[in-house]
Design an enzyme around this catalytic site. Structure first.
Site, short mmCIF file in Angstrom:
data_model
loop_
_atom_site.label_atom_id
_atom_site.label_comp_id
_atom_site.label_asym_id
_atom_site.label_seq_id
_atom_site.Cartn_x
_atom_site.Cartn_y
_atom_site.Cartn_z
CG ASN A 10 -1.86 1.11 1.33
OD1 ASN A 10 -1.82 2.02 0.49
ND2 ASN A 10 -2.73 1.09 2.32
CE LYS A 17 -0.93 2.22 6.03
NZ LYS A 17 -2.26 2.30 6.51
NE ARG A 94 -6.10 1.60 -0.11
CZ ARG A 94 -6.11 2.68 0.64
NH1 ARG A 94 -5.02 3.05 1.29
NH2 ARG A 94 -7.19 3.40 0.77
CG HIS A 183 -12.72 4.06 2.98
ND1 HIS A 183 -13.42 5.10 3.54
CD2 HIS A 183 -11.42 4.28 3.28
CE1 HIS A 183 -12.58 5.93 4.13
NE2 HIS A 183 -11.36 5.45 3.99
CG LEU A 212 -17.76 5.55 11.46
CD1 LEU A 212 -18.58 5.75 12.73
CD2 LEU A 212 -18.19 6.54 10.38
CG ASN A 214 -7.34 10.42 10.33
OD1 ASN A 214 -7.97 11.24 11.00
ND2 ASN A 214 -6.18 10.70 9.78
NE ARG A 244 -9.37 13.02 3.74
CZ ARG A 244 -9.42 11.72 3.51
NH1 ARG A 244 -10.48 11.18 2.95
NH2 ARG A 244 -8.40 10.96 3.81
CB ILE A 336 -13.97 6.20 15.00
CG1 ILE A 336 -12.81 7.19 14.87
CG2 ILE A 336 -15.05 6.75 15.91
CD1 ILE A 336 -13.07 8.33 13.91
CD GLU A 388 -9.02 -0.61 4.00
OE1 GLU A 388 -8.59 -0.11 5.06
OE2 GLU A 388 -9.28 0.05 2.99
P1 AMP Z 1 -8.09 4.46 11.11
O1 AMP Z 1 -7.97 5.56 10.12
O2 AMP Z 1 -9.13 3.44 10.74
O3 AMP Z 1 -6.77 3.84 11.47
O4 AMP Z 1 -8.64 5.13 12.46
C1 AMP Z 1 -7.83 6.00 13.21
C2 AMP Z 1 -8.67 6.75 14.21
O5 AMP Z 1 -9.39 5.85 15.04
C3 AMP Z 1 -7.86 7.57 15.18
O6 AMP Z 1 -7.51 8.82 14.67
C4 AMP Z 1 -8.82 7.71 16.35
O7 AMP Z 1 -9.61 8.85 16.13
C5 AMP Z 1 -9.70 6.49 16.27
N1 AMP Z 1 -9.51 5.56 17.39
C6 AMP Z 1 -8.56 4.61 17.53
N2 AMP Z 1 -8.69 3.98 18.73
C7 AMP Z 1 -9.76 4.54 19.35
C8 AMP Z 1 -10.41 4.35 20.61
N3 AMP Z 1 -10.01 3.42 21.48
N4 AMP Z 1 -11.47 5.15 20.90
C9 AMP Z 1 -11.88 6.08 20.03
N5 AMP Z 1 -11.30 6.31 18.85
C10 AMP Z 1 -10.27 5.56 18.49
#
Ligand code: AMP
Length: 400
Positions: A10, A17, A94, A183, A212, A214, A244, A336, A388
């Site tokens: 990726n 990655k 990817r 996604h 949900l 970043n 964003r 999230i 993914e």
């Molecule tokens: P991703 O882009 O899927 O890797 O998600 C990253 C985001 O997930 C981070 O910026 C956090 O906002 C959120 N996140 C990760 N762990 C937690 C947690 N334990 N509680 C709430 N938000 C989280």
């Protein structure tokens, strides 16, 4: 299907990655990340399965040198995981944007590279980096088959009424300005896993996936096909994300250009990098862990930010329930979606009309595929950790 090891790559603009995954056991044999490629301070983190994570700080002038470093690490006689590169049966790349050229993953040929190149305009930051990764692997492993797995492909089943914008039609004809969605690998993987968890046929279900992280997006998957998604021509549209903005009135751009004496380009940078929950919280944080803590402490900036974020997700769920004339299951995934019971509860509080009741005990569990709605809940709510890389490895293995 033959058992092979698939190297999943990726490539971002300055990062790479990777994961090496066995197609039969689906175990991750090694994984890692190269950062700051082409910039001072580049480093690779590498974790072999069952071994310790280590870091290599060394200059990586381009993606080719990063991939060289990854391959060297994989075959290293002390800390490597394979004896030679012959034990890597395929590479899965990817690719962010496949435009209308790709509705599914494909084996990479010279024509495919050309068709990906044609989409550079649509993803000027991502596709060129993806192509550098492909070319570097081709050079270093010329005999190894490679597959391209597109972020946009799953959404290519959207009907015209979902992908067209209310713009002069010739912009679509001339420049392919339309909704593409991103996604896709995650939305596809999660919706299929949801059907498996529910023990139902994928083709009989109406599913809404809330990815949900970043970056964040929602999709409506009806009878196994994506019929709508919240991201558009670019990943800027839709939900409020980490930095964003998501949906805004397009006239805001000119308005802000005038007020702030900035160019369109500068305002777009604000929309991409300084907006979302980061911007809404007054620059406090883009991380939901920080925001949640501040919310609990009663900070007004965190309360307004999280409410606005959750409201937007709930609004999309409402829209997609209408688009599918109902919904059987709502899935939460990504950073999230998988980790924040708090935000899931906040979103579910808007969904009483769907007969949803959450199982509070299930809602606080972590890291597993689980229904977080009660058995009586008319609409099921699930948490499905996305994967993914595994989805890319599966697609790649099935193509070769
Ligand atoms: P991703 O882009 O899927 O890797 O998600 C990253 C985001 O997930 C981070 O910026 C956090 O906002 C959120 N996140 C990760 N762990 C937690 C947690 N334990 N509680 C709430 N938000 C989280």
């Amino acid at each position: 299907m033959k058992e092979i090891n698939v190297l999943v790559i990726n490539c971002g603009s300055s990062s790479l990655k990777f994961q090496l995954i066995n197609s039969a056991s689906e175990a991750v044999i090694a994984k890692g990340l190269c950062e700051r490629i082409g910039i001072e301070g580049s480093q690779m983190t590498y974790t072999p399965a069952g071994g310790e994570k280590y870091e290599v700080k060394t200059p990586m002038e381009d993606h080719r040198s990063a991939i060289r470093l990854v391959l060297d690490a994989l075959v290293d006689k002390d800390r490597g995981v394979v004896k030679s590169l012959d034990e890597i049966g395929a590479v899965g790349h990817r690719i962010v944007h496949g435009g209308e050229n790709f509705a599914s993953s494909t084996l990479i040929t010279d024509e495919v590279i050309k068709a990906i190149e044609e989409c550079n305009d649509l993803a000027p930051l991502h596709n060129p980096a993806n192509l550098i990764g492909i070319r570097a692997c081709k050079e270093l492993m010329p005999q190894t088959p490679m597959a391209a797995v597109f972020d946009t492909a799953f959404h290519q089943t959207m009907p015209e009424e979902a992908y067209l914008y209310g713009l002069p039609y010739h912009y679509y004809e001339d420049y392919k300005v339309r909704r593409y969605g991103f996604h896709g690998t995650s939305h596809s993987y999660v919706s299929q896993r949801a059907a498996a968890v529910l023990g139902k046929d994928y083709k009989d279900l109406k599913i809404i996936v809330c990815h949900l992280g970043n970056g964040a997006s929602v999709s409506a998957v009806k009878n196994g096909k994506c019929i709508d998604t919240s991201m558009g021509l670019t990943p800027l549209e839709g939900l409020i994300m980490g930095t964003r903005s998501g949906d805004i009135d397009p006239a805001i751009i000119e308005f802000l250009c005038n007020k702030e004496n900035k160019s369109v380009q500068e305002i777009l940078t604000v929309l991409n990098k300084e907006s979302g929950v980061f911007g809404l919280s007054g620059g406090f944080s883009s991380d939901f862990r920080d925001l949640e803590k501040a919310y609990r402490a009663g900070e007004a900036f965190a309360i307004r930010t999280m409410k606005t974020f959750a409201y937007r997700v709930a609004k999309y769920i409402g829209a997609y329930t209408a688009a599918m004339n109902g919904v059987d299951a709502i899935c939460f995934t990504a950073g999230i979606g998988e980790n924040s019971p708090f935000i899931r509860t906040m979103i579910a509080s808007y969904l009483g009309y769907l007969g949803i009741t959450l199982d509070e005990e299930a809602n606080v569990k972590r890291g597993e595929e689980i229904a977080i709605s009660t058995p009586e809940s008319a609409t099921k709510v699930l948490v499905i950790p996305t994967n993914e890389e595994l989805a890319i490895a599966r697609e790649t293995a099935s193509l070769v």
